[in-house]
Design a protein around this motif. Structure first.
Motif, PDB file in Angstrom:
ATOM      1  N   THR A 114       1.836 -12.845  -4.785  1.00 48.18           N
ATOM      2  CA  THR A 114       1.360 -11.901  -3.775  1.00 48.18           C
ATOM      3  C   THR A 114       1.399 -12.565  -2.403  1.00 48.18           C
ATOM      4  N   ALA A 115       1.392 -11.760  -1.367  1.00 49.00           N
ATOM      5  CA  ALA A 115       1.468 -12.275   0.000  1.00 49.00           C
ATOM      6  C   ALA A 115       0.310 -13.223   0.295  1.00 49.00           C
ATOM      7  N   TYR A 185      -1.450  -5.997   2.775  1.00 50.09           N
ATOM      8  CA  TYR A 185      -0.529  -6.394   1.716  1.00 50.09           C
ATOM      9  C   TYR A 185      -0.580  -5.474   0.498  1.00 50.09           C
ATOM     10  N   ARG A 187       0.454  -2.483  -0.680  1.00 47.57           N
ATOM     11  CA  ARG A 187       1.626  -1.916  -1.347  1.00 47.57           C
ATOM     12  C   ARG A 187       2.565  -2.998  -1.866  1.00 47.57           C
ATOM     13  N   ASN A 188       2.868  -3.990  -1.043  1.00 50.58           N
ATOM     14  CA  ASN A 188       3.778  -5.047  -1.476  1.00 50.58           C
ATOM     15  C   ASN A 188       3.214  -5.815  -2.663  1.00 50.58           C
ATOM     16  N   ASN A 189       1.923  -6.100  -2.628  1.00 53.51           N
ATOM     17  CA  ASN A 189       1.313  -6.810  -3.747  1.00 53.51           C
ATOM     18  C   ASN A 189       1.367  -5.976  -5.023  1.00 53.51           C
ATOM     19  N   ILE A 191       3.569  -3.686  -5.793  1.00 50.81           N
ATOM     20  CA  ILE A 191       4.954  -3.669  -6.271  1.00 50.81           C
ATOM     21  C   ILE A 191       5.251  -4.938  -7.058  1.00 50.81           C
ATOM     22  N   SER A 192       4.849  -6.074  -6.535  1.00 47.34           N
ATOM     23  CA  SER A 192       5.086  -7.343  -7.220  1.00 47.34           C
ATOM     24  C   SER A 192       4.391  -7.371  -8.585  1.00 47.34           C
TER      25      SER A 192
END
Length: 265
Positions: A114-115, A185, A187-189, A191-192
């Protein structure tokens, strides 16, 4: 209170210091020690890289790390086959997934990168079939009154006229990733994490697919979906996947569009 402790096995090689992404460590008389007012992001690199198991970190304890040498690495061909074997499953058997397996999926998801190692993703696992059916109805109703109805008209018509579920595709279970509403973060987290979950699912005999229509409607202002699943007001639905046993098996690995790459030397 110090996060880092070092035992007598330390050889002062400096690997933990060199590898720390946020420069938390410096070399002291007895080995690595924390820099004053530094902020550890709990990535665990310092503990994972130590050749002597000499360093421990309260945020990423040695006791919870796994010896990487215990497991053989996939060769390139095996790794490619593993990755390409993942399919988006849209036809499911009519049987629920045991809670034990659903929990295993979520547990793998939490291990994803995660970011800034912010993590911050938690999960709502839906086992109630009636609740899923209610979510389908709410989703279709929202689409019917949406300015983008023309894009999803087939989902509306299919559901209203033929009882076709284009929202969850008949999947018996749903896993929702939630995150703090103010997280940059989220949405990006999600997705990951859900990608890790999807890649792991076939090893349990399970199939998954992103619930994109559901995600869109859940993000609309005044959507009833977060309340339907008791999502706290300070959280958002950052992603969702349907889960179930695939009705069919795939005999071949499907290709994608040709590689399009530009090299800059």
């Amino acid at each position: 209170m110090s996060l880092v402790t070092v035992n007598e096995q330390c050889i002062k090689c400096g690997l933990c210091i060199n590898e720390c992404p946020v420069y938390v460590l410096k070399m002291g008389e007895k080995g690595p020690e924390e820099v004053e007012n530094a902020h550890c992001v709990a990535c665990g690199h310092c503990v994972a890289i130590c050749p002597k198991s000499a360093i421990d970190n309260a945020k990423s304890p040695l006791a919870l790390q796994v010896d990487a040498h215990e497991f053989p690495k996939l060769n390139p061909q095996q790794a490619e086959h593993f990755l390409r074997s993942r399919r988006s499953i849209r036809t499911y058997q009519d049987k629920p997934v045991p809670r034990e397996l659903l929990t295993k999926l979520a547990n793998i998801a939490r291990l994803a990168p995660t970011a800034a190692n912010s993590q911050g993703i938690s999960y709502v696992i839906v086992e109630n079939k009636q609740l899923i059916e209610k979510a389908i109805e709410n989703t279709i109703e929202m689409i019917e009154n949406s300015p983008v109805r023309h894009i999803l008209e087939a989902a509306v018509v299919g559901y209203r006229e033929q009882g076709i579920d284009s929202v969850f595709r008949g999947a018996p279970n749903l896993i929702i990733a939630i995150a703090d509403k103010n997280s940059p973060y989220a949405r990006n987290n999600a997705i990951s994490c859900l990608t890790y979950l999807e890649l792991f699912a076939p090893s349990l005999g399970l199939g998954t697919c992103w619930a994109g229509i559901f995600e869109y409607v859940a993000a609309v202002e005044n959507s009833p979906l977060p309340a339907l699943f008791n999502i706290p007001e300070d959280k958002i639905i950052a992603g969702a996947v349907m889960v179930g046993y695939p009705k069919y098996s795939y005999k071949r690995l499907v290709d994608r569009q040709p590689l399009d790459v530009t090299y800059i030397n």
